[in-house]
Scaffold this active site. Sequence first.
Site, PDB file in Angstrom:
ATOM      1  N   ARG A   1      69.038  36.690  45.463  1.00 20.68           N
ATOM      2  CA  ARG A   1      68.331  35.471  45.765  1.00 20.68           C
ATOM      3  C   ARG A   1      66.972  35.818  46.767  1.00 20.68           C
ATOM      4  O   ARG A   1      66.132  35.235  46.617  1.00 20.68           O
ATOM      5  CB  ARG A   1      69.197  34.332  46.545  1.00 20.68           C
ATOM      6  CG  ARG A   1      69.875  33.674  45.286  1.00 20.68           C
ATOM      7  CD  ARG A   1      70.712  32.341  46.030  1.00 20.68           C
ATOM      8  NE  ARG A   1      71.636  32.866  47.366  1.00 20.68           N
ATOM      9  CZ  ARG A   1      72.282  32.444  47.990  1.00 20.68           C
ATOM     10  NH1 ARG A   1      72.241  30.824  47.762  1.00 20.68           N
ATOM     11  NH2 ARG A   1      73.141  33.141  48.759  1.00 20.68           N
TER      12      ARG A   1
ATOM     13  N   LYS B   1      86.605  59.956  44.252  1.00 16.20           N
ATOM     14  CA  LYS B   1      86.556  60.898  45.312  1.00 16.20           C
ATOM     15  C   LYS B   1      87.118  62.324  44.633  1.00 16.20           C
ATOM     16  O   LYS B   1      88.063  62.069  44.119  1.00 16.20           O
ATOM     17  CB  LYS B   1      87.667  60.595  46.495  1.00 16.20           C
ATOM     18  CG  LYS B   1      87.018  59.424  47.279  1.00 16.20           C
ATOM     19  CD  LYS B   1      88.015  59.273  48.706  1.00 16.20           C
ATOM     20  CE  LYS B   1      87.829  57.682  49.216  1.00 16.20           C
ATOM     21  NZ  LYS B   1      86.359  57.802  50.260  1.00 16.20           N
TER      22      LYS B   1
ATOM     23  N   GLU C   1      92.480  54.825  59.444  1.00 16.61           N
ATOM     24  CA  GLU C   1      91.037  54.533  59.773  1.00 16.61           C
ATOM     25  C   GLU C   1      90.913  54.263  61.171  1.00 16.61           C
ATOM     26  O   GLU C   1      91.588  53.445  61.742  1.00 16.61           O
ATOM     27  CB  GLU C   1      90.589  53.255  58.991  1.00 16.61           C
ATOM     28  CG  GLU C   1      90.445  53.353  57.653  1.00 16.61           C
ATOM     29  CD  GLU C   1      89.643  52.370  56.926  1.00 16.61           C
ATOM     30  OE1 GLU C   1      88.356  52.567  56.815  1.00 16.61           O
ATOM     31  OE2 GLU C   1      90.298  51.171  56.830  1.00 16.61           O
TER      32      GLU C   1
ATOM     33  N   HIS D   1      93.541  51.046  46.721  1.00 15.94           N
ATOM     34  CA  HIS D   1      93.524  52.309  47.242  1.00 15.94           C
ATOM     35  C   HIS D   1      94.899  52.965  47.349  1.00 15.94           C
ATOM     36  O   HIS D   1      95.045  54.152  46.837  1.00 15.94           O
ATOM     37  CB  HIS D   1      92.734  52.725  48.487  1.00 15.94           C
ATOM     38  CG  HIS D   1      91.493  51.987  48.469  1.00 15.94           C
ATOM     39  ND1 HIS D   1      90.602  51.935  47.518  1.00 15.94           N
ATOM     40  CD2 HIS D   1      90.629  51.495  49.662  1.00 15.94           C
ATOM     41  CE1 HIS D   1      89.438  51.204  47.705  1.00 15.94           C
ATOM     42  NE2 HIS D   1      89.531  50.821  48.922  1.00 15.94           N
TER      43      HIS D   1
ATOM     44  N   LYS E   1      93.642  50.026  60.558  1.00 18.40           N
ATOM     45  CA  LYS E   1      92.401  50.041  61.266  1.00 18.40           C
ATOM     46  C   LYS E   1      92.880  50.471  62.556  1.00 18.40           C
ATOM     47  O   LYS E   1      93.822  50.132  63.076  1.00 18.40           O
ATOM     48  CB  LYS E   1      91.547  48.799  61.166  1.00 18.40           C
ATOM     49  CG  LYS E   1      91.501  48.255  59.749  1.00 18.40           C
ATOM     50  CD  LYS E   1      90.237  48.645  59.312  1.00 18.40           C
ATOM     51  CE  LYS E   1      89.681  47.832  58.158  1.00 18.40           C
ATOM     52  NZ  LYS E   1      88.701  48.739  57.159  1.00 18.40           N
TER      53      LYS E   1
ATOM     54  N   HIS F   1      86.891  52.942  44.430  1.00 20.32           N
ATOM     55  CA  HIS F   1      86.078  54.034  44.816  1.00 20.32           C
ATOM     56  C   HIS F   1      86.907  55.275  45.219  1.00 20.32           C
ATOM     57  O   HIS F   1      86.421  56.471  45.172  1.00 20.32           O
ATOM     58  CB  HIS F   1      84.806  53.823  45.803  1.00 20.32           C
ATOM     59  CG  HIS F   1      85.577  53.650  47.292  1.00 20.32           C
ATOM     60  ND1 HIS F   1      85.976  52.698  47.761  1.00 20.32           N
ATOM     61  CD2 HIS F   1      85.531  54.569  48.241  1.00 20.32           C
ATOM     62  CE1 HIS F   1      86.220  52.705  48.872  1.00 20.32           C
ATOM     63  NE2 HIS F   1      86.010  54.082  49.401  1.00 20.32           N
TER      64      HIS F   1
ATOM     65  N   ASP G   1      93.347  44.554  51.203  1.00 26.11           N
ATOM     66  CA  ASP G   1      91.948  45.262  51.309  1.00 26.11           C
ATOM     67  C   ASP G   1      92.318  46.752  50.892  1.00 26.11           C
ATOM     68  O   ASP G   1      91.604  47.315  50.342  1.00 26.11           O
ATOM     69  CB  ASP G   1      91.653  44.949  53.014  1.00 26.11           C
ATOM     70  CG  ASP G   1      90.261  45.928  53.091  1.00 26.11           C
ATOM     71  OD1 ASP G   1      89.507  45.663  52.181  1.00 26.11           O
ATOM     72  OD2 ASP G   1      90.078  46.457  54.104  1.00 26.11           O
TER      73      ASP G   1
ATOM     74  N   LYS H   1      85.706  45.747  43.798  1.00 23.68           N
ATOM     75  CA  LYS H   1      86.817  45.338  44.304  1.00 23.68           C
ATOM     76  C   LYS H   1      86.431  44.299  45.385  1.00 23.68           C
ATOM     77  O   LYS H   1      85.298  44.311  45.944  1.00 23.68           O
ATOM     78  CB  LYS H   1      87.866  46.545  44.979  1.00 23.68           C
ATOM     79  CG  LYS H   1      87.233  46.679  46.354  1.00 23.68           C
ATOM     80  CD  LYS H   1      88.499  47.898  47.087  1.00 23.68           C
ATOM     81  CE  LYS H   1      89.300  47.100  47.961  1.00 23.68           C
ATOM     82  NZ  LYS H   1      88.527  46.689  49.459  1.00 23.68           N
TER      83      LYS H   1
END
Length: 484
Positions: free
Chosen positions: A43, A181, A215, A239, A329, A177, A234, A147
Site C-alpha cells: 500500500r 538452512k 534463542e 521448525h 526465547k 526457512h 511460532d 509461515k
Amino acid sequence: MATTLVIFGASGDLTSRKLVPALYQLFRKKRLPEKTQVVGFSRTKFSDEDWQHELAESTAKFVGDDFDAELWRQFASMIHYQPGDIKEPEDFEALHRRLHELEESSDVTRVYYLSTAPRFYKPAIERIGACGLADEVNGPRRIVIEKPFGRDAESAHDLNEAVHGVFKERQVYRIDHYLGKETVQNMLVLRFANTIFEPVWNRNYIDHVQITVAEEVTVGRRGEFYDQTGVLRDMFQNHLLQLLMTTAMEAPVRFEAEAVRDEKVKVLRAISPLLPEAVASDTLRGQYRGYLDTPGVAEGSQTATFAAVKLAVDNWRWQGVPFYLRSGKAMSCRTTQIVIQFRNPPTMVFSNGSVDTCQANRLVIQIQPAEGIQLHFQTKVPDQGMRLRLTDLDFDFNREFSGVMPEAYERLLLDAFQGDASLFARSDEVELAWGIIDPILSAWESTSDPPLDMYEPELWGPERAVEWMHAQGRQWFDTCPVLS
Ligand code: BG6
C-alpha cells in the site's frame, strides 16, 4: 525464459531483511535466472526509485561487506514497484497490466510471494485467481506462502482449500526457512550419503533424541504478534517438527520433492497426537520474566515463550525412543542442535560398573550458529589407570568451507524459481503438523497442567525442565556452541 518475482507485502520487514538481500546475493553470485525482474506490491505509495533507494540502505546493512554500490546499481535496475491494496480488485488489474508491460509478452516464469500479514493470504490468492494471474498462459505460475500457514489444523485446511481453488499443489511453495538452512539439508546428506550412521540410527542403538532451538533474543518489538502466537505456533508446528522429520524419516527413493515429502509425511503420521493426560505429563511450558512488560503483550498474559514436548514416533525404527523438542526465547545462548543420544554399553567393564546414559556416545548436529557435527565417545585418559573421559571428533563447517554459508532464503528463492519444491511443505504435511500441535494448545488453554513456569532470562528455561528430564533418567545437553 524470463522470471518475475512479485512480492506482496513488499514494504514489510521480511522483504528488506531477508528477501532482497538474498536476491542481491544471488545476483552477486550470478545465480539469478536470466532476465529476472522483481515487482513489489503493497500500500505504501513508493515510486520505483523510492523503493530502490530504501532497499539499498537495508541491503547494505544486512549483507555487510558483500555490498558493492556498482553491483547494487545493476541489480536495482531489475526492481520495480506497483502500489496497491490487496482489498482492491482494480489494483490487481493495474498490477496485471504492469507485469505485461515489464515482461513485454515474452515467456515468463512468474512467482508470487506472499509476505503480507497472514490475514491477507486468502484474499490475495482469491484476487490473483480472479484476475487471471494464476493462468499458465506463457509459462509457469507459482505461489510462495510464508509461515504461519494457519493457526490450527482447521484454518490451515481452509487456507489449503482457498489455495487449491486457484493453484494446483505443484504450483504451491509453503516456506519453512529452516529447510533452506545448509545444515538441515546436510542432515539428509549425513544420513543418506554415508553408510556408517544408518545401521545404528534406530531403537536398537539410540536412547533418545533432543532437538533444541534456543534463542537468546526476547520477543522484542513483536509483542502483539507473539502474544497471540506463542512458542508452539511460532516454532514447534514448523521448525521443530521439520527438524524432527528430517531426523526420523526413511530414505526417499531419490531426492525429489514428492519422494522426500512422502517420507516426511509418514513420520508425522506415526506420531500420535497427545491425549490431555499426556499433555500434563509430556509437555512443559514457561514464560521468561519480563515478558509481561513487553509493549503489545496483554496484561497477565499466559502465553508460553518456552516449551518442551516429548513425542513418540510409533514405527518400527523409533518405537520406544522419545523425541524431546524444546524451544524458548531469552535463553542462555542462541543454538539450534539435534542430539542423538546413544544407549549405554550393556556393562561397563572398565570401572566399578556404574553406567551413566549422559556419558554414552552422542552425536551432536549443530544446526546454527556454530554449524558442525560432533561425535562424542569415551577415551582412556593417558597415564591414569583406566580412567575414561568423554572426548569428541569435531567437524566444523566454517573451518572446512570457510565463508560459504549462505542465507536460507537464497536457496529457497532459487528453488522456487527453478520449480523444485523438495524444501517446501506440502498441504498434507502442514495439516498433519497442526494435528500434533493442536491438542497441546487446547489442553494448555483449558487446564493449568502443566503450570506456566516463570524462568529467568539467560538460563535454559524453567527449573522444572531439568527435573523433568532427571525424573526420566536423562539430561538436557545444555552447551553453548563455541564459534570458530
Ligand atoms: C521465525 C520465528 O520463524 O524463526 C521467530 O517467527 C524466530 O520468532 C525465528 O526468532 C528464528 O529463526 P532463525 O533462523 O534465526 O533460527
